[in-house]
Design a protein around this motif. Structure first.
Motif, short mmCIF file in Angstrom:
data_model
loop_
_atom_site.label_atom_id
_atom_site.label_comp_id
_atom_site.label_asym_id
_atom_site.label_seq_id
_atom_site.Cartn_x
_atom_site.Cartn_y
_atom_site.Cartn_z
N THR A 162 0.82 -1.12 0.02
CA THR A 162 -0.12 0.15 -0.10
C THR A 162 1.04 1.17 0.03
N GLU A 163 0.30 2.16 -0.40
CA GLU A 163 0.83 3.54 -0.39
C GLU A 163 0.98 4.36 1.13
N ARG A 164 1.79 5.28 1.32
CA ARG A 164 1.82 5.70 2.34
C ARG A 164 0.44 6.43 2.83
N GLY A 165 -0.12 6.27 4.16
CA GLY A 165 -1.39 6.80 4.44
C GLY A 165 -2.11 5.67 4.92
N THR A 166 -3.32 5.76 5.28
CA THR A 166 -4.24 4.61 5.98
C THR A 166 -5.40 4.40 5.03
N ARG A 167 -5.90 3.13 5.05
CA ARG A 167 -7.25 2.85 4.19
C ARG A 167 -8.11 2.09 5.43
N VAL A 168 -8.97 2.67 5.86
CA VAL A 168 -10.07 1.79 6.58
C VAL A 168 -11.49 1.62 6.03
N GLU A 169 -11.79 0.15 6.20
CA GLU A 169 -12.93 -0.39 5.51
C GLU A 169 -13.89 -0.97 6.55
N VAL A 170 -15.14 -0.28 6.85
CA VAL A 170 -16.10 -1.04 7.70
C VAL A 170 -17.07 -1.83 6.90
N PHE A 171 -17.12 -3.16 7.10
CA PHE A 171 -18.32 -3.84 6.23
C PHE A 171 -19.14 -4.32 7.39
N ASP A 172 -20.69 -4.15 6.74
CA ASP A 172 -21.77 -4.95 7.62
C ASP A 172 -21.79 -4.45 8.71
N LEU A 173 -22.07 -2.92 8.97
CA LEU A 173 -22.07 -2.35 10.17
C LEU A 173 -23.31 -2.80 11.07
N PHE A 174 -23.08 -3.16 12.44
CA PHE A 174 -24.14 -3.74 13.16
C PHE A 174 -24.55 -4.93 13.11
N SER A 175 -23.75 -6.03 11.94
CA SER A 175 -24.01 -7.41 11.85
C SER A 175 -23.76 -7.71 13.15
N ALA A 176 -22.96 -7.63 14.12
CA ALA A 176 -22.96 -8.18 15.07
C ALA A 176 -24.07 -7.78 16.53
N THR A 177 -24.66 -6.86 15.99
CA THR A 177 -25.89 -6.63 16.98
C THR A 177 -27.21 -6.01 15.89
N PRO A 178 -27.78 -7.16 15.43
CA PRO A 178 -28.81 -6.74 14.51
C PRO A 178 -29.75 -5.97 15.02
N ALA A 179 -29.99 -5.98 16.09
CA ALA A 179 -31.27 -5.19 16.64
C ALA A 179 -30.97 -3.81 16.57
N ARG A 180 -29.84 -3.26 16.36
CA ARG A 180 -29.60 -1.88 16.07
C ARG A 180 -29.96 -1.41 14.57
N LEU A 181 -29.74 -2.56 13.74
CA LEU A 181 -30.37 -2.26 12.48
C LEU A 181 -31.80 -1.72 12.26
N LYS A 182 -32.53 -2.04 13.11
CA LYS A 182 -33.89 -1.77 13.14
C LYS A 182 -34.03 -0.09 13.37
N PHE A 183 -33.07 0.26 13.88
CA PHE A 183 -33.25 1.68 14.40
C PHE A 183 -32.63 2.81 13.23
N LEU A 184 -32.02 2.15 12.10
CA LEU A 184 -31.37 3.08 11.27
C LEU A 184 -32.73 3.37 10.13
N LYS A 185 -32.41 4.63 9.57
CA LYS A 185 -33.21 5.05 8.66
C LYS A 185 -33.08 4.57 7.01
N THR A 186 -33.82 5.14 6.19
CA THR A 186 -33.54 4.56 4.73
C THR A 186 -32.00 5.00 4.33
N ASP A 187 -31.67 4.34 3.57
CA ASP A 187 -30.38 4.60 2.77
C ASP A 187 -30.06 5.76 2.50
N ARG A 188 -31.03 6.25 1.89
CA ARG A 188 -30.87 7.76 1.44
C ARG A 188 -30.68 8.79 2.58
#
Length: 603
Positions: free
Chosen positions: A136-162
């Protein structure tokens, strides 16, 4: 039930609930890390509003493999050089979020500093992998996949993707405004959302970034704000009072480069605009407060959106005074958007075509009538001869500024009066267009500012009534008026009890002499009912002065002489806040000649 220690992963998930309440909060934490790393370019990509993916790439200092391993551990940070929580010069510390994010999602970090090879690490629902080499080049790359996948109940509190994507964009706008020297890019699976080019790290760059964030309409509608008191300095931009929005989403506040939503600062902004905005509208503001780190506590809230100042009174006073000074120095200025919207409304989709066949012989039966309708303007237009009609208008008892000759007045910002329409709207010719003034709204502001100035200097000038005005009210209304007698007296209105359900008006503001006393008092009764005890003493007195000014100004339907109209224009130019009336509505609309020519196809 016995006491037990919670599992560390569960502790991280609880912490995540405080810090990472939605994708926008996670994105904010990652972007702040990039800013603290000295990045000059930050790219953010999201999918499904950030629920499926949040990717942040920066060109900052990067991390070694050893630092990368520590970065995802609880209670590890590079942002606190000592154990002094009051000496925080970065965008940390309360919301250190990498372990929390890793506990509720799959987190991958790839980084490289200038002296060591690149490395990568993954945390999946709290389970940390070993550090492995990565190209990789100098710097940092952070990727977060499937947020709240470990706590599915929290997904119900999210609004629409938009909606979630819009929240991410809002966080980036606030950070971009706080750091104009950094380029910010936001893209989503729907396409490019934001691309803010880097600006100079000075006042000019801040204004350029503000226009990027606030939109092109902000150009020409922003005032520079600056104030210093002791060790606190405030800089930024404030919109003209006539340039406002339906929500508070365009109020951008920063403390030492940290975007905040602090109640103290928001309240100070509202107080500064209190008598200049229409009800239910919000100002456009971008303010950065700078002070020593020890003067402000940034650890009040887990998400670091609130702060606590050591001397909150000083900060509030500084904000209010700096904003009012900037607005006051703008004088009569109002946003030109009103004129542009007026022209848009006037612009026809297709020019109407004159059809002579629709006119019968009766249209020109009289020799005194113009033969064709297009000849009428020549006889009834705004010719200089037509202005002589105004000389016969009854004189208005208005205390205006000295009279200026109409020929030279067109060189003034609000021009020279040329006509009065419907006994309320003054049409003035400027050097490069025309201005239409609402005479009642304009004079209302003039009287209000004069009353405020009198009160601040030596008290509102009062006039004793030869015969007191007796006003009958119901007992509750009379009691309410008498309860506020001290504030009314400060505003120049002296009232006394006159038996059950009645009051006696013995003194009135001198500027209101000859005005509708009873109507004004009844209006004040309604106002006092609405305000209750929510307003401070100072704001209640100002509100009373505002209502008095409304009843003491030139009324709509009152014909003015040309010299009176010109005097009103000159007084507006010398009066702060004259671009809007006491209720926040514009007092005039300006139409530029070039725009008018475009309206008629001349350009």
């Amino acid at each position: 039930m016995p006491i037990r220690l919670l599992d560390p992963v569960l502790v991280d998930r609880i912490a995540a609930g405080e810090v990472v309440e939605r994708p926008a909060a996670a994105a904010k934490e990652l972007i702040e890390n990039a800013i603290d790393a000295g990045a000059r370019r930050i790219e953010v990509a999201i999918e499904a509003g950030g629920r499926r993916l949040i990717r942040v790439i920066d060109d900052g200092a990067g991390m070694s493999g050893d630092d990368l391993s520590l970065a995802v551990e609880r209670h590890a940070t590079s942002k606190l050089p000592t154990d002094d929580l009051l000496a925080i010069d970065t965008l940390g510390f309360r919301g250190e979020a990498l372990p929390s994010i890793g506990s509720v999602a799959r987190l991958t970090i790839t980084s490289r500093n200038g002296s060591t090879p690149g490395s990568s690490i993954t945390v999946d629902a709290g389970r940390k992998s070993s550090v492995r080499p990565a190209a990789t080049e100098r710097g940092t790359r952070v990727e977060v996949f499937d947020l709240f996948s470990a706590t599915p109940a929290r997904l119900k509190f999210l609004k629409t993707d938009r909606t979630e994507a819009a929240a991410v964009a809002d966080q980036i706008k606030r950070l971009a405004l706080a750091h104009p020297a950094i380029r910010f890019i936001l893209s989503s699976d729907d396409g490019m959302m934001l691309d803010y080019s880097a600006q100079s790290d000075d006042e000019v760059g801040f204004e350029a970034r503000a226009i990027q964030v606030l939109g092109p309409d902000a150009r020409g509608n922003l005032l520079h704000v600056h104030g210093v008191r002791e060790d606190v300095e405030i800089r930024g931009l404030a919109g003209l009072p006539t340039f406002h929005r339906a929500t508070a989403s365009h109020v951008y506040l920063m403390v030492n480069g940290r975007p905040v939503r602090d109640r103290l600062i928001v309240g100070a902004v509202r107080a500064a605009y209190s008598d200049a905005l229409p009800s239910g509208r919000h100002p456009v503001v971008a303010l950065d407060i700078r002070c020593p780190a020890r003067m402000v506590d940034v650890n009040v809230h887990p998400a670091k959106t609130e702060v606590r100042f050591r001397d909150s009174g000083l900060v509030r006073s500084l904000i209010v005074n700096a904003l009012r000074d900037a607005i006051g120095q703008a004088g009569h200025r109002a946003t030109p958007l009103g004129g542009l919207r007026t022209l848009d409304a006037m612009r026809p989709m297709q020019a109407p075509r004159f059809d002579r066949t629709r006119f019968t012989q009766s249209h020109w039966a009289s020799s005194a009538s113009p033969r064709f309708p297009e000849e009428a303007p020549a006889q009834q237009g705004f010719s200089e001869a037509a202005q002589a009609a105004f000389a016969t208008a009854p004189s208005a008892d208005v205390r205006f500024a000295p009279i200026v000759e109409a020929n030279s007045a067109s060189d003034f910002p609000l021009g020279a009066a040329r006509a009065q329409l419907h006994d309320n709207f003054i049409v003035a010719q400027t050097s490069d267009g025309l201005v239409i003034v609402d005479q009642h709204a304009a004079h209302e502001r003039i009287v209000y500012e004069k009353l405020k100035a009198e009160r601040a200097a030596h008290g509102v000038k009062r006039q004793i009534m030869l015969i007191p005005e007796i006003i009958d009210l119901d007992p509750a209304q009379a009691a309410r008026l008498l309860e506020h007698a001290p504030q009314l007296s400060e505003a120049g209105l002296v009232i006394e009890s006159f038996g059950p359900g009645a009051v006696s008006i013995t003194e009135i503001p001198a500027l209101l002499a000859g005005g509708p006393i009873k109507t004004m008092v009844l209006d004040l009764v309604d106002g006092l009912s609405e305000w209750g005890d929510a307003r401070s003493l100072e704001s209640r007195i100002d509100a009373i002065l505002s209502r008095i000014a409304c009843h003491g100004s030139v009324r709509a339907g009152r014909r003015l002489k040309p010299e009176e109209m010109n005097a009103l224009l000159r007084t507006m130019e010398a009066t702060p806040f004259a671009g809007q009336c006491n209720h926040g509505r514009p007092t005039y609309v300006e139409l530029k000649l070039a725009d008018i020519e475009r309206l008629f196809g001349r350009r």
